[in-house]
Design an enzyme around this catalytic site. Sequence first.
Site, PDB file in Angstrom:
ATOM      1  N   LYS A  62      21.313  43.522  -1.829  1.00 55.42           N
ATOM      2  CA  LYS A  62      20.046  43.078  -2.426  1.00 55.42           C
ATOM      3  C   LYS A  62      18.952  44.064  -2.039  1.00 55.42           C
ATOM      4  O   LYS A  62      18.776  44.366  -0.863  1.00 55.42           O
ATOM      5  CB  LYS A  62      19.674  41.694  -1.889  1.00 55.42           C
ATOM      6  CG  LYS A  62      20.075  40.580  -2.807  1.00 55.42           C
ATOM      7  CD  LYS A  62      19.294  39.293  -2.723  1.00 55.42           C
ATOM      8  CE  LYS A  62      19.162  38.485  -1.540  1.00 55.42           C
ATOM      9  NZ  LYS A  62      18.730  37.130  -1.665  1.00 55.42           N
ATOM     10  N   ASP A  97       0.822  -1.219   0.000  1.00 59.57           N
ATOM     11  CA  ASP A  97       0.000   0.000   0.000  1.00 59.57           C
ATOM     12  C   ASP A  97       0.854   1.266   0.000  1.00 59.57           C
ATOM     13  O   ASP A  97       0.342   2.374   0.101  1.00 59.57           O
ATOM     14  CB  ASP A  97      -0.947   0.015   1.208  1.00 59.57           C
ATOM     15  CG  ASP A  97      -0.211  -0.053   2.544  1.00 59.57           C
ATOM     16  OD1 ASP A  97       1.044  -0.068   2.525  1.00 59.57           O
ATOM     17  OD2 ASP A  97      -0.880  -0.090   3.589  1.00 59.57           O
ATOM     18  N   GLY A  98       2.180   1.100  -0.077  1.00 60.90           N
ATOM     19  CA  GLY A  98       3.059   2.268  -0.181  1.00 60.90           C
ATOM     20  C   GLY A  98       3.688   2.690   1.135  1.00 60.90           C
ATOM     21  O   GLY A  98       4.575   3.537   1.157  1.00 60.90           O
ATOM     22  N   GLU A  99       3.236   2.115   2.248  1.00 66.87           N
ATOM     23  CA  GLU A  99       3.806   2.518   3.542  1.00 66.87           C
ATOM     24  C   GLU A  99       5.256   2.046   3.656  1.00 66.87           C
ATOM     25  O   GLU A  99       5.643   1.025   3.084  1.00 66.87           O
ATOM     26  CB  GLU A  99       2.973   1.929   4.695  1.00 66.87           C
ATOM     27  CG  GLU A  99       1.656   2.634   4.869  1.00 66.87           C
ATOM     28  CD  GLU A  99       0.855   2.107   6.051  1.00 66.87           C
ATOM     29  OE1 GLU A  99       1.362   1.254   6.794  1.00 66.87           O
ATOM     30  OE2 GLU A  99      -0.299   2.557   6.204  1.00 66.87           O
ATOM     31  N   GLN A 158      10.631  27.657   8.396  1.00 69.67           N
ATOM     32  CA  GLN A 158       9.455  28.294   8.997  1.00 69.67           C
ATOM     33  C   GLN A 158       9.499  28.154  10.517  1.00 69.67           C
ATOM     34  O   GLN A 158       9.021  27.168  11.084  1.00 69.67           O
ATOM     35  CB  GLN A 158       8.164  27.679   8.416  1.00 69.67           C
ATOM     36  CG  GLN A 158       6.930  28.283   9.033  1.00 69.67           C
ATOM     37  CD  GLN A 158       5.910  28.773   8.027  1.00 69.67           C
ATOM     38  OE1 GLN A 158       6.079  28.604   6.822  1.00 69.67           O
ATOM     39  NE2 GLN A 158       4.853  29.395   8.501  1.00 69.67           N
ATOM     40  N   SER A 198      19.031  26.530  -3.351  1.00 69.56           N
ATOM     41  CA  SER A 198      17.768  25.812  -3.537  1.00 69.56           C
ATOM     42  C   SER A 198      17.357  25.897  -5.011  1.00 69.56           C
ATOM     43  O   SER A 198      17.762  25.078  -5.823  1.00 69.56           O
ATOM     44  CB  SER A 198      16.709  26.390  -2.612  1.00 69.56           C
ATOM     45  OG  SER A 198      15.534  25.655  -2.717  1.00 69.56           O
ATOM     46  N   THR A 199      16.605  26.942  -5.373  1.00 70.47           N
ATOM     47  CA  THR A 199      16.237  27.076  -6.796  1.00 70.47           C
ATOM     48  C   THR A 199      17.431  27.541  -7.626  1.00 70.47           C
ATOM     49  O   THR A 199      17.410  27.465  -8.852  1.00 70.47           O
ATOM     50  CB  THR A 199      15.132  28.127  -6.973  1.00 70.47           C
ATOM     51  OG1 THR A 199      15.650  29.406  -6.563  1.00 70.47           O
ATOM     52  CG2 THR A 199      13.899  27.799  -6.154  1.00 70.47           C
ATOM     53  N   GLY A 214      18.268  30.577  -7.944  1.00 66.96           N
ATOM     54  CA  GLY A 214      17.994  31.932  -8.429  1.00 66.96           C
ATOM     55  C   GLY A 214      19.002  32.957  -7.910  1.00 66.96           C
ATOM     56  O   GLY A 214      19.501  33.793  -8.676  1.00 66.96           O
ATOM     57  N   THR A 215      19.306  32.890  -6.622  1.00 67.52           N
ATOM     58  CA  THR A 215      20.232  33.855  -6.014  1.00 67.52           C
ATOM     59  C   THR A 215      21.618  33.748  -6.639  1.00 67.52           C
ATOM     60  O   THR A 215      22.216  34.753  -7.049  1.00 67.52           O
ATOM     61  CB  THR A 215      20.332  33.563  -4.484  1.00 67.52           C
ATOM     62  OG1 THR A 215      19.018  33.553  -3.939  1.00 67.52           O
ATOM     63  CG2 THR A 215      21.196  34.577  -3.778  1.00 67.52           C
TER      64      THR A 215
HETATM   65  C1  R5P Z   1      18.871  33.117   1.887  1.00 69.55           C
HETATM   66  O1  R5P Z   1      18.591  33.478   3.012  1.00 69.55           O
HETATM   67  C2  R5P Z   1      19.791  31.956   1.714  1.00 69.55           C
HETATM   68  O2  R5P Z   1      21.031  32.211   2.299  1.00 69.55           O
HETATM   69  C3  R5P Z   1      19.988  31.580   0.262  1.00 69.55           C
HETATM   70  O3  R5P Z   1      20.583  32.670  -0.422  1.00 69.55           O
HETATM   71  C4  R5P Z   1      18.708  31.217  -0.425  1.00 69.55           C
HETATM   72  O4  R5P Z   1      17.942  30.375   0.380  1.00 69.55           O
HETATM   73  C5  R5P Z   1      19.003  30.544  -1.738  1.00 69.55           C
HETATM   74  O5  R5P Z   1      17.804  30.206  -2.349  1.00 69.55           O
HETATM   75  P1  R5P Z   1      17.688  30.051  -3.924  1.00 69.55           P
HETATM   76  O6  R5P Z   1      18.769  29.100  -4.371  1.00 69.55           O
HETATM   77  O7  R5P Z   1      16.307  29.504  -4.132  1.00 69.55           O
HETATM   78  O8  R5P Z   1      17.848  31.409  -4.525  1.00 69.55           O
END
Ligand code: R5P
Length: 285
Positions: A184, A34-36, A92, A214-215, A217-218
Amino acid sequence: MIIVPAGSSLGLAAKVAKEMGATLADVERKRFPDGEMYVRILTDTKGAEVAVIGNTRSDADFVELLFLLNAAREAGASHVTAVLPYFGYSRQHMVYKPGEPVSSKVMTRAIENFSDRIICVEMHDEETIGFASHPLDNLSVIRTSSEYFRDMKIDLILSPDDGGYGRAKKMAEILSIPAYYINKKRIDARTVEMHLPEIDFSGKSILIVDDIISTGGTIIKAVKLLKDNGASRISVSAVHGVFAKDSDKIIEPLVDLLAVSDTIDGDHSLISVAGDISRALAGDE
Ligand code: R5P
């Protein structure tokens, strides 16, 4: 000591066990029809000090970590440490909008319910530490990260924002080079402007450091700015390479070196924090 690897940290757990001369436990993992999730520690942990090493990057990783912590205790381990190289859900730490949970409190309280001690590596949001009632160590791996770049002829270190400047400065001090940060400025909910400090980047070898990618983007924005300003070599480093939506594939061709730590196993996990975790488990730091 017995090191129990969760599926999310197999490589790092093996390195820690080797470094400490500890036993690396065998773990059976499978899914029920069942996936557990089903896990079983096959190595006898009765009376032993046990460290379970695993991330909470995904919900499934979190469940596996709790199951392994409980399995060690049910089998009679004398002391159980939860080692979270990457503490996911630590962003969070408060209710921003009515109706939200305090996710990092939930994670911390659940993990400490099944362990005697928690060790994390550079948790993104240190407010989370305040939710723990058991010992919680948040390891800094700044020295380890710095040493990786010692012989790479880096001219200066750049933080992509002022929040990360402290880490950039400490790394720069270890390497005896200068550190700066990008200014920034939030224009509106969707637009962020980035301004480089007023120094000459042309022909320089720059290391951009952040705690987490993460993404991407920064980092991507910062790299583009540096290229436009004539940097000759750009290296990018972070502690945690989350690389959401395969963002490493976008960053890699833009830079000369992409090196993150092995708190999350991946293709760019070139800096090992196994020594830092081993010393913390042995009580040496
Ligand atoms: C910001 O507070 C963190 O130090 C990172 O710059 C941020 O979490 C990077 O996120 P992403 O890769 O999505 O831009």
